[in-house]
Design a protein around this motif. Structure first.
Motif, PDB file in Angstrom:
ATOM      1  N   GLN A  89       0.583   0.842   4.251  1.00 37.69           N
ATOM      2  CA  GLN A  89       1.295   1.224   2.886  1.00 37.69           C
ATOM      3  C   GLN A  89       0.285   0.362   1.666  1.00 37.69           C
ATOM      4  OE1 GLN A  89       5.094  -0.140   2.387  1.00 37.69           O
ATOM      5  NE2 GLN A  89       5.281   0.380   0.436  1.00 37.69           N
ATOM      6  N   GLN A 126      -1.768   1.893  -1.416  1.00 41.19           N
ATOM      7  CA  GLN A 126      -1.310   1.611  -2.568  1.00 41.19           C
ATOM      8  C   GLN A 126      -2.601   0.857  -3.371  1.00 41.19           C
ATOM      9  OE1 GLN A 126       1.965  -1.042  -1.749  1.00 41.19           O
ATOM     10  NE2 GLN A 126       3.472   0.575  -2.506  1.00 41.19           N
ATOM     11  N   ARG A 176      -4.994   3.545  -4.694  1.00 42.63           N
ATOM     12  CA  ARG A 176      -4.322   4.120  -5.999  1.00 42.63           C
ATOM     13  C   ARG A 176      -4.450   3.370  -7.077  1.00 42.63           C
ATOM     14  NH1 ARG A 176      -0.445   6.353  -1.910  1.00 42.63           N
ATOM     15  NH2 ARG A 176       1.084   4.570  -2.599  1.00 42.63           N
ATOM     16  N   ARG A 199      -0.164   1.187 -13.421  1.00 39.46           N
ATOM     17  CA  ARG A 199      -0.351   1.406 -12.179  1.00 39.46           C
ATOM     18  C   ARG A 199       0.460   0.722 -11.024  1.00 39.46           C
ATOM     19  NH1 ARG A 199      -5.826   1.878 -14.022  1.00 39.46           N
ATOM     20  NH2 ARG A 199      -6.463  -0.016 -13.052  1.00 39.46           N
ATOM     21  N   GLU A 234       3.721   1.691  -8.442  1.00 34.38           N
ATOM     22  CA  GLU A 234       4.151   1.352  -6.712  1.00 34.38           C
ATOM     23  C   GLU A 234       4.999   0.394  -6.778  1.00 34.38           C
ATOM     24  OE1 GLU A 234       2.331   3.100  -4.916  1.00 34.38           O
ATOM     25  OE2 GLU A 234       0.863   3.975  -5.965  1.00 34.38           O
TER      26      GLU A 234
END
Length: 330
Positions: free
Chosen positions: A167, A171, A174, A303, A307
């Motif tokens: 994960q 993340q 991204r 951003r 998340e």
């Protein structure tokens, strides 16, 4: 019911930063701060020494002859760990001792002593994970509406990271489209965090992010999500530049460290990444990296927030210094 706690740090920083560190943790309820001054002539010494809850140690040649077989170590990391070990084994009298740095600040969600007292008795070390403070941008067009006002009025924004590795990596890529594949949670310093260690363990030897007791690493360890650590790794582009060369040669970006994404084929460490950018593009390449990864911009905050990894806190260091060191500057 609550447990008493203390913190130990080896410091070499401007007086105001040292006092901010001390005032913050006194405000949180530290029963004692053990502050080892890497520069024995540090002007902060008399101020710290005068405070009843601070034990200030001048790390001069005499001190190092007592503590280290070969005298003062060349590497600052070794000086830090020797000082923390000395403190735990010879000086600490409280239920828990945290080993942190002068640019690290505990951010508990309730009183620290209460959190520690709730830990089961078989928990002997508790790990606090870091959150890195985003650097205030120095380009006016990048500053959002909340950047107005003084440093004490504006909120501090921090990036957190997810513990599950898959994960976290997804993340990171991204959030940081160009450089995320080279980063671990976007963190430039460490993800391991720092430890609280329960009193009474035998033969304790600290490492920067770990502790050994009678040869056992991190005995009885548990995660302590209630107390993240705010790490002021870079507060501005100028601050990052000022520390860059030292970190590249001897600190968090040094050549011998493993890549943050060590399991990925072709992954490189920060030393290689930053050196390559610098060699090929000079300061503009480093600035591009800084702008994506470090700068507190609306785009990066968005951003991170998407998340669930954006944190915000107000840290009024000036007010805390005035409260805990009222005679300074009077």
């Amino acid at each position: 019911m609550s447990d008493s706690w203390a913190a130990v740090a080896t410091v070499k920083a401007p007086v105001e930063e040292v006092l901010s560190f001390a005032a913050w943790h006194l405000e949180l309820g530290a029963a004692r701060l053990h502050i080892y001054l890497d520069d024995p002539e540090d002007p902060a010494y008399p101020i710290l020494k005068a405070h009843p809850k601070i034990r200030a140690m001048q790390c001069d040649d005499r001190y190092w002859r007592r503590v280290a077989r070969d005298g003062r170590p060349d590497k600052h990391q070794m000086r830090q760990t020797l000082n923390a070990s000395h403190c735990y084994n010879a000086k600490n009298r409280h239920d828990w001792l945290a080993h942190i740095d002068v640019d690290e600040f505990l951010l508990p969600d309730r009183p620290v002593a209460e959190i520690l007292a709730a830990l089961p008795p078989d928990v002997l070390s508790a790990r606090m994970r870091p959150m890195e403070v985003l650097a205030r941008p120095d380009r006016p067009e990048e500053q959002g509406p909340d950047a107005e006002g003084s440093d004490t009025e504006a909120p501090v924004h921090l990036r957190a990271f997810s513990l599950p590795l898959a994960q976290r990596h997804a993340q990171t890529e991204r959030i940081y489209p160009e450089f995320g594949a080279f980063l671990n949670g976007g963190m430039l310093s460490h993800v391991a965090g720092k430890l609280f260690v329960r009193r009474g363990l035998p033969d304790v030897r600290f490492r920067i992010h770990r502790v050994l007791s009678a040869g056992e690493a991190d005995p009885g360890q548990q995660e302590l999500p209630e107390i993240p650590v705010a790490h002021f790794h870079a507060t501005s582009w100028a601050d990052w530049q000022a520390h860059y060369r030292f970190r590249l040669d001897r600190g968090a970006y040094r050549a011998e460290l493993k890549p943050p994404r060590r399991a990925d084929a072709g992954s490189v460490n920060l030393h290689t990444l930053l050196s390559t950018l610098e060699d090929s593009e000079g300061d503009p390449g480093l600035r591009r990296f800084f702008d994506e990864v470090c700068a507190d911009t609306p785009a990066l905050r968005d951003r991170l927030a998407a998340e669930g990894l954006l944190r915000e806190v107000t840290m009024d260091f000036a007010a805390l210094r005035a409260r805990h060191f009222p005679d300074v500057g009077a």
